[in-house]
Design an enzyme around this catalytic site. Structure first.
Site, mmCIF file in Angstrom:
data_model
loop_
_atom_site.group_PDB
_atom_site.id
_atom_site.type_symbol
_atom_site.label_atom_id
_atom_site.label_comp_id
_atom_site.label_asym_id
_atom_site.label_seq_id
_atom_site.Cartn_x
_atom_site.Cartn_y
_atom_site.Cartn_z
ATOM 1 N N ASP A 51 -12.217 -6.927 -1.173
ATOM 2 C CA ASP A 51 -13.015 -8.151 -1.050
ATOM 3 C C ASP A 51 -14.348 -7.778 -0.432
ATOM 4 O OD1 ASP A 51 -12.856 -8.724 2.095
ATOM 5 O OD2 ASP A 51 -10.903 -8.013 1.438
ATOM 6 N N GLU A 85 0.807 -1.221 0.000
ATOM 7 C CA GLU A 85 0.000 0.000 0.000
ATOM 8 C C GLU A 85 0.842 1.273 0.000
ATOM 9 O OE1 GLU A 85 -3.692 -2.181 2.366
ATOM 10 O OE2 GLU A 85 -2.055 -1.303 3.488
HETATM 11 N N1 ADE Z 1 -9.010 -5.656 5.029
HETATM 12 C C1 ADE Z 1 -9.299 -6.040 3.770
HETATM 13 N N2 ADE Z 1 -10.272 -6.952 3.752
HETATM 14 C C2 ADE Z 1 -10.622 -7.147 5.040
HETATM 15 C C3 ADE Z 1 -11.563 -7.990 5.671
HETATM 16 N N3 ADE Z 1 -12.336 -8.800 4.960
HETATM 17 N N4 ADE Z 1 -11.639 -7.958 7.027
HETATM 18 C C4 ADE Z 1 -10.848 -7.139 7.744
HETATM 19 N N5 ADE Z 1 -9.937 -6.327 7.206
HETATM 20 C C5 ADE Z 1 -9.824 -6.327 5.857
#
Ligand code: ADE
Length: 253
Positions: free
Chosen positions: A218, A12
């Site tokens: 996600d 990042e």
């Molecule tokens: N960062 C990116 N995806 C995540 C998730 N599903 N849960 C917690 N932090 C995250």
């Protein structure tokens, strides 16, 4: 005025580090490397906090005490929570809450004990500037940086920018059941991640303006553990780097 730029994962901030002006130096404090120097005309300290609320809080406190930063921007990825959000969308926090804070029945659910509040607001000027930079980058640069095949594979239809609540906790959310539970308990939350509300609490306590920008990697569902690393490897750095470059360019030196 020195700006602190913080992320949880190397991907990042990798491209931002590469763009620091010659003369930048590294200070090693508390097992972290603080990159001190100029970035696109601004005094900056860039640091990898590592994952989770404690890591983020410790890094934020060091940025304030040791490096005298006056503003902080956290950049990274998050899981989408709200209906209608998609992988590749950008979420800019207007407020942040620790979804795993629960000292009930001694204190109300989510309230940080003895601080008397459950959520922490970001600074409007910083978040508006980030939101504008994100909109411009998505419209003008993103299609050239992330090719159409990859976008389609990641189901990134027409990425857009949202401003709203982000929930943070020491837990990678990776099941539809957990998403349903979080939607029920924090119905306003757009996204879930593991650091933002900790940065927010420390900044609140020290009176430091801050903002949190997250790209959805996600949907926090049963596929999150597959989608997350793929997005991180191939997409995340383009977002962070492209949006923060525009954000810095938009600010007076
Ligand atoms: N960062 C990116 N995806 C995540 C998730 N599903 N849960 C917690 N932090 C995250």
């Amino acid at each position: 005025m020195t700006l602190g730029i913080v992320a949880a994962l190397h991907e990042e901030i990798a491209d931002l580090l590469a763009e620091m002006a010659p003369g930048a130096h590294v200070e090693h404090v508390g097992m972290r490397d603080y990159h001190v120097g100029r970035l696109h005309g601004h005094d900056c300290v860039i640091v990898l906090a590592r994952i989770g609320k404690v890591a983020a809080a410790a890094t934020t406190a060091a940025l304030i005490h040791r490096f005298d930063v006056r503003e902080i921007v956290f950049t990274g990825v998050a899981g989408g929570l709200a209906h209608g959000l998609h992988v590749g969308d950008v979420v800019i926090a207007d407020t942040l809450t620790q979804h795993d804070m629960d000292a009930s029945p001694l204190f109300p659910r989510y309230e940080v004990p003895l601080l008397g509040r459950a959520s922490f607001d970001t600074e409007r000027i910083l978040r508006d500037a980030l939101a504008q930079a994100a909109r411009d980058w998505l419209a003008e640069e993103m299609p050239a940086r992330i090719d159409a095949a990859l976008r389609s594979e990641l189901r990134m239809a027409a990425p857009c920018v949202h401003i709203g609540q982000i929930a943070s906790g020491d837990r990678f959310i990776s099941s539809a059941n957990e998403v349903t539970r979080l939607r029920g308990s924090l119905p306003q939350a757009l996204a879930v991640e593991m650091e933002g509300a900790a940065v927010a609490q420390v900044c609140h306590e020290y009176g430091i303006p801050f903002a949190v920008m997250r790209t959805l990697s996600d949907a926090a569902d049963d596929m999150a553990h597959v989608d997350f690393p793929r997005f991180l490897r191939d997409v995340a750095s383009h977002y962070s780097h492209g949006i923060l470059r525009r954000f810095l360019a938009s600010r007076r030196v």
